[in-house]
Design an enzyme around this catalytic site. Structure first.
Site, PDB file in Angstrom:
ATOM      1  N   GLY A  34      17.965 -10.267  11.856  1.00 11.70           N
ATOM      2  CA  GLY A  34      18.797 -10.983  11.112  1.00 11.70           C
ATOM      3  C   GLY A  34      19.566 -10.460   9.785  1.00 11.70           C
ATOM      4  CD  GLU A  61      21.248 -11.759  14.496  1.00 12.52           C
ATOM      5  OE1 GLU A  61      20.103 -12.220  13.762  1.00 12.52           O
ATOM      6  OE2 GLU A  61      21.616 -12.033  15.583  1.00 12.52           O
ATOM      7  CB  ALA A  77      14.494 -14.046  10.806  1.00 11.69           C
ATOM      8  CD  GLU A  81      16.914  -9.661  16.611  1.00 10.31           C
ATOM      9  OE1 GLU A  81      17.090  -8.732  17.101  1.00 10.31           O
ATOM     10  OE2 GLU A  81      17.480 -10.346  15.801  1.00 10.31           O
TER      11      GLU A  81
HETATM   12  N1  CO8 Z   1       9.159 -10.823   8.589  1.00  8.02           N
HETATM   13  C1  CO8 Z   1       8.328 -11.054   7.647  1.00  8.02           C
HETATM   14  N2  CO8 Z   1       7.697  -9.829   7.033  1.00  8.02           N
HETATM   15  C2  CO8 Z   1       8.267  -8.563   7.066  1.00  8.02           C
HETATM   16  C3  CO8 Z   1       9.215  -8.378   7.995  1.00  8.02           C
HETATM   17  C4  CO8 Z   1       9.858  -9.332   8.539  1.00  8.02           C
HETATM   18  N3  CO8 Z   1      11.065  -9.388   9.424  1.00  8.02           N
HETATM   19  N4  CO8 Z   1       9.554  -6.985   7.957  1.00  8.02           N
HETATM   20  C5  CO8 Z   1       8.750  -6.231   7.412  1.00  8.02           C
HETATM   21  N5  CO8 Z   1       7.876  -7.265   6.816  1.00  8.02           N
HETATM   22  C6  CO8 Z   1       6.892  -7.150   5.646  1.00  8.02           C
HETATM   23  C7  CO8 Z   1       5.711  -6.473   6.524  1.00  8.02           C
HETATM   24  O1  CO8 Z   1       4.884  -7.571   7.243  1.00  8.02           O
HETATM   25  C8  CO8 Z   1       4.834  -5.965   5.215  1.00  8.02           C
HETATM   26  O2  CO8 Z   1       4.258  -6.904   4.585  1.00  8.02           O
HETATM   27  P1  CO8 Z   1       2.583  -6.744   4.263  1.00  8.02           P
HETATM   28  O3  CO8 Z   1       2.574  -5.522   3.529  1.00  8.02           O
HETATM   29  O4  CO8 Z   1       2.215  -8.215   3.596  1.00  8.02           O
HETATM   30  O5  CO8 Z   1       1.842  -6.457   5.517  1.00  8.02           O
HETATM   31  C9  CO8 Z   1       5.909  -5.316   4.386  1.00  8.02           C
HETATM   32  O6  CO8 Z   1       7.180  -6.224   4.840  1.00  8.02           O
HETATM   33  C10 CO8 Z   1       6.136  -3.912   4.578  1.00  8.02           C
HETATM   34  O7  CO8 Z   1       6.458  -3.624   6.159  1.00  8.02           O
HETATM   35  P2  CO8 Z   1       5.659  -2.350   6.987  1.00  8.02           P
HETATM   36  O8  CO8 Z   1       4.412  -2.238   6.385  1.00  8.02           O
HETATM   37  O9  CO8 Z   1       5.750  -2.910   8.362  1.00  8.02           O
HETATM   38  O10 CO8 Z   1       6.847  -1.104   6.559  1.00  8.02           O
HETATM   39  P3  CO8 Z   1       7.150  -0.089   7.447  1.00  8.02           P
HETATM   40  O11 CO8 Z   1       7.566   0.962   6.581  1.00  8.02           O
HETATM   41  O12 CO8 Z   1       5.589   0.467   8.211  1.00  8.02           O
HETATM   42  O13 CO8 Z   1       8.049  -0.548   8.570  1.00  8.02           O
HETATM   43  C11 CO8 Z   1       9.893  -1.724   9.504  1.00  8.02           C
HETATM   44  C12 CO8 Z   1       9.200  -0.864   8.292  1.00  8.02           C
HETATM   45  C13 CO8 Z   1       9.842  -0.622  10.670  1.00  8.02           C
HETATM   46  C14 CO8 Z   1      11.097  -2.419   9.102  1.00  8.02           C
HETATM   47  C15 CO8 Z   1       8.912  -2.701   9.964  1.00  8.02           C
HETATM   48  O14 CO8 Z   1       8.319  -3.633   8.800  1.00  8.02           O
HETATM   49  C16 CO8 Z   1       9.476  -3.821  10.990  1.00  8.02           C
HETATM   50  O15 CO8 Z   1       9.554  -3.475  12.103  1.00  8.02           O
HETATM   51  N6  CO8 Z   1       9.636  -4.898  10.612  1.00  8.02           N
HETATM   52  C17 CO8 Z   1      10.073  -6.101  11.515  1.00  8.02           C
HETATM   53  C18 CO8 Z   1      11.537  -5.979  11.862  1.00  8.02           C
HETATM   54  C19 CO8 Z   1      11.827  -6.761  12.993  1.00  8.02           C
HETATM   55  O16 CO8 Z   1      11.318  -6.947  13.978  1.00  8.02           O
HETATM   56  N7  CO8 Z   1      13.046  -7.612  12.651  1.00  8.02           N
HETATM   57  C20 CO8 Z   1      13.679  -8.689  13.423  1.00  8.02           C
HETATM   58  C21 CO8 Z   1      12.984  -9.998  12.939  1.00  8.02           C
HETATM   59  S1  CO8 Z   1      13.486 -11.266  13.988  1.00  8.02           S
HETATM   60  C22 CO8 Z   1      14.937 -11.660  13.552  1.00  8.02           C
HETATM   61  O17 CO8 Z   1      15.529 -11.133  12.551  1.00  8.02           O
HETATM   62  C23 CO8 Z   1      15.770 -12.848  14.331  1.00  8.02           C
HETATM   63  C24 CO8 Z   1      16.873 -13.316  13.457  1.00  8.02           C
HETATM   64  C25 CO8 Z   1      17.328 -14.550  14.144  1.00  8.02           C
HETATM   65  C26 CO8 Z   1      18.245 -15.387  12.998  1.00  8.02           C
HETATM   66  C27 CO8 Z   1      18.468 -16.555  13.607  1.00  8.02           C
HETATM   67  C28 CO8 Z   1      19.622 -17.306  12.593  1.00  8.02           C
HETATM   68  C29 CO8 Z   1      20.010 -18.783  13.240  1.00  8.02           C
END
Ligand code: CO8
Length: 292
Positions: free
Chosen positions: A143, A146, A100, A166
């Site tokens: 997400g 999921e 998400a 998360e």
């Molecule tokens: N949300 C927003 N932006 C994101 C997300 C995300 N989940 N993941 C990556 N991005 C963005 C980064 O902010 C970055 O943007 P910017 O260049 O503007 O800074 C761009 O994508 C590239 O990301 P990274 O520079 O971090 O790339 P890396 O290769 O270094 O890392 C990762 C890749 C490991 C995937 C890292 O980006 C990461 O850890 N992302 C977050 C993963 C995460 O925590 N996901 C869970 C989110 S919470 C969730 O999903 C709850 C779901 C609930 C659903 C409920 C429905 C009812």
């Protein structure tokens, strides 16, 4: 790759209530609209596989509200399209979806989330009657994992990574992660993933039963489409019954599930397709299903 005449599927992006007033058939043939976050096409030799590609590459396909609303609209259209027998959802080589959208969630309050039933529309993916295949390359996190698990079949590219991180953000999965992951991989691995935020790779995902097939990265979508074509060549009516019966295994006791299965099995005898399927076997010819 046959590009589906996108205009046929794309909406003019009216607000949701207005869109709801327009019939599905009318919406399919509205033109000029463009999705912002997804690419929607029909694929397969017979153009019978609906294809949705998440397309927000700079954010690793983070599932913002707009993106999930568009996925819901595309699914509605494919569901209403009698020519489509299966649907494939995929992302990019780098990310199926990194979860998400954290930036969108960052300043949300409990009152907004609870009162507004935050992200409840995600559920549309799991209520589609037609079989949905997730083709996962790269990250499927939070997400994103999921979303893949809401689909009926998951194919993974060799470099896919699945996780529920998360906990590292001070929250927990909210779109079925604690439930579907546990049912898919068992309690110990699900607990470990949910409590540590550690990811598993494609091989571990296959071993644990989360995914049914691993493919080379560049073959993944083709393989998923092939699977979709195979499914779409069967009766759509009976496929929906089969899907309903398998999904019931997640929700019912064994006795209740077996009862439901029996009812659905009996119901196939009310269809022309069941008659055609058995006649074709006996007559040693290919069945021609009419979805009736
Ligand atoms: N949300 C927003 N932006 C994101 C997300 C995300 N989940 N993941 C990556 N991005 C963005 C980064 O902010 C970055 O943007 P910017 O260049 O503007 O800074 C761009 O994508 C590239 O990301 P990274 O520079 O971090 O790339 P890396 O290769 O270094 O890392 C990762 C890749 C490991 C995937 C890292 O980006 C990461 O850890 N992302 C977050 C993963 C995460 O925590 N996901 C869970 C989110 S919470 C969730 O999903 C709850 C779901 C609930 C659903 C409920 C429905 C009812």
């Amino acid at each position: 790759m046959a590009l589906f005449c996108r205009a046929a599927y794309l909406l003019l992006k009216p607000s949701r209530p207005v869109a709801a007033c327009i019939s599905a058939a009318a919406r399919q043939y509205s033109s000029g609209g463009q999705y912002d976050y997804i690419i929607v096409e029909k694929r397969g030799e017979k153009q019978n596989v609906g294809f949705i590609q998440l397309n927000r590459p700079k954010a690793l396909n983070a599932l913002c509200d707009g993106l999930m609303s568009e996925v819901g609209q595309a699914l509605d259209d494919f569901e209403a399209d009698g020519g489509v027998g299966a649907i494939v959802i995929t992302g990019s080589d780098r990310a199926f979806a990194a979860g998400a959208d954290i930036k969108e969630m960052q300043n949300r309050t409990f009152q907004e989330c609870y009162g507004g039933n935050f992200l409840s529309h995600w559920n549309r993916v799991s209520t589609v009657k037609k079989p949905v295949i997730a083709a996962v390359n790269g990250f499927a996190l939070g997400g994103g994992c999921e979303l893949a698990m809401m689909c009926d079949i998951i194919y993974a590219g060799e470099k896919a990574q699945f996780g529920q991180p998360e906990i590292l953000l001070g929250t927990i999965p909210g779109a079925g992660g604690t439930q579907r992951l546990t049912r898919a991989v068992g309690k110990s691995l699900a607990m470990e993933m949910v409590l540590t935020g550690d990811k598993i790779n494609a091989q571990e995902a296959k071993q644990s039963g989360l995914v049914s097939k691993i493919c080379p990265v560049d073959q993944l979508v083709l393989e998923a489409i092939k699977c979709g074509e195979k499914i779409a060549s069967n009766s759509k009516l009976v496929s929906a019954m089969a899907k309903e019966a398998v999904n019931a295994a997640y929700e019912l006791t064994l006795a209740e599930g077996n009862r439901l299965e029996k009812r659905l099995f009996h119901s196939t005898f009310a269809t022309e397709d069941r008659k055609e399927g058995m006649s074709a076997f006996v007559e040693k010819r290919q069945a021609s299903f009419k979805d009736k």
